[in-house]
Scaffold this active site. Structure first.
Site, PDB file in Angstrom:
ATOM      1  CB  SER A 126      -0.957  -0.034   1.193  1.00 29.94           C
ATOM      2  OG  SER A 126      -1.981   0.912   1.055  1.00 29.94           O
ATOM      3  CG  HIS A 239      -5.700  -2.333  -0.168  1.00 33.75           C
ATOM      4  ND1 HIS A 239      -4.761  -2.022  -1.131  1.00 33.75           N
ATOM      5  CD2 HIS A 239      -5.320  -1.653   0.953  1.00 33.75           C
ATOM      6  CE1 HIS A 239      -3.869  -1.182  -0.629  1.00 33.75           C
ATOM      7  NE2 HIS A 239      -4.173  -0.952   0.631  1.00 33.75           N
TER       8      HIS A 239
END
Length: 273
Positions: A126, A239
């Site tokens: 991320s 994610h």
């Protein structure tokens, strides 16, 4: 778990180049004896408004079990140290946060003589993936790198991420129509021609936070330039692949990361391969 050797962290503090006090942890692989020299992997957390602690992590312990030392730190932007520290990265991506990470590395190299400074790796997911991309486009100190669920292009991220507007304007401080030059200059993709570090790119195809196109764009540019890279896309994964993804994909992810680092950080491997 009873059959495994779990490594415990050593906590440290250091002073960043501009005076901030920054906390970090070094994990050393189990079974080390005096005189051993081991490769080190700098791990960068996401957020940036998140934080590492010295707790158990499958991801870290998997690397430790391969004989790597692991360095974790909370650069400016991390939670846990007050609002001034947490906000210090906003509008300054690639500035103080980048320096904090390299200052942490320099501190570890000076403090722990078990680290082989010729065998360094860097990895993150991320925001940590974004920072990994930024680091290797601005320094060749690392022999290899792994970026996961990353950002590579703020201009395309702005319109495609589920938090693209608020996140881009908050972290970089611009939008595509008022200051596209700033967004592009702060995009790792703009500096891709500087990347010489072999890079493994891992991305979930269902990621709405950092869309898979961010990994695709970086991979395409690296391949076009003839750089060493590999892209692995995980189907049906978002994610949170490493936290709540399908177990067999999480296992594969760890195995791919281990194999990549072993290819470049094992003893006897030529850093120019």
């Amino acid at each position: 778990m009873a059959s495994l050797q779990v490594s415990s962290p050593e906590m440290f503090w250091f002073e960043a180049s501009d005076g901030f006090k920054v906390q970090g942890w070094i994990f050393k692989p189990a079974g080390m004896v005096p005189g051993d020299q081991v490769p080190l992997i700098l791990q960068i957390h996401g957020g940036p408004h998140a934080m590492y602690t010295g707790t158990y992590s499958h991801e870290m312990q998997t690397l430790l079990a391969q004989g790597y030392a692991v360095l974790m730190t909370n650069p400016r932007g991390s939670f846990g140290y007050g609002q001034d520290f947490a906000q210090a990265c906003r509008g300054d991506f690639g500035g103080g946060d980048y320096r904090d990470l390299l200052d942490a590395l320099d501190f570890a190299l000076n403090q722990f003589d078990c680290i082989d400074e010729t065998r360094l790796g860097v990895a993150g997911g991320s925001y940590g993936g974004l920072m990994t991309n930024w680091i290797i486009s601005h320094t060749n100190r690392f022999r290899t790198a792994v970026t996961q669920r990353c950002i590579s292009n703020w201009l395309s991220f702005y319109g495609l991420s589920d938090i693209g507007i608020s996140y881009t304007e908050g972290i970089v401080g611009a939008n595509p129509w008022e200051d596209p030059e700033l967004l592009w200059s702060k995009s790792p993709l703009a500096h891709v021609n500087n990347i010489e570090t072999p890079l493994l790119i891992l991305h979930g195809e269902g990621d709405l936070r950092c869309p898979v196109g961010q990994g695709d764009e970086l991979y395409t540019a690296l391949k076009r330039l003839g750089k060493i890279t590999r892209l692995i896309r995980y189907p049906g994964s978002n994610h949170s692949l490493l936290k709540s993804g399908k177990p067999y994909l999480r296992v594969d992810n760890f195995e791919q990361v281990v194999a990549w680092f072993n290819s470049y950080l094992s003893k006897g491997v030529d850093s120019n391969e």
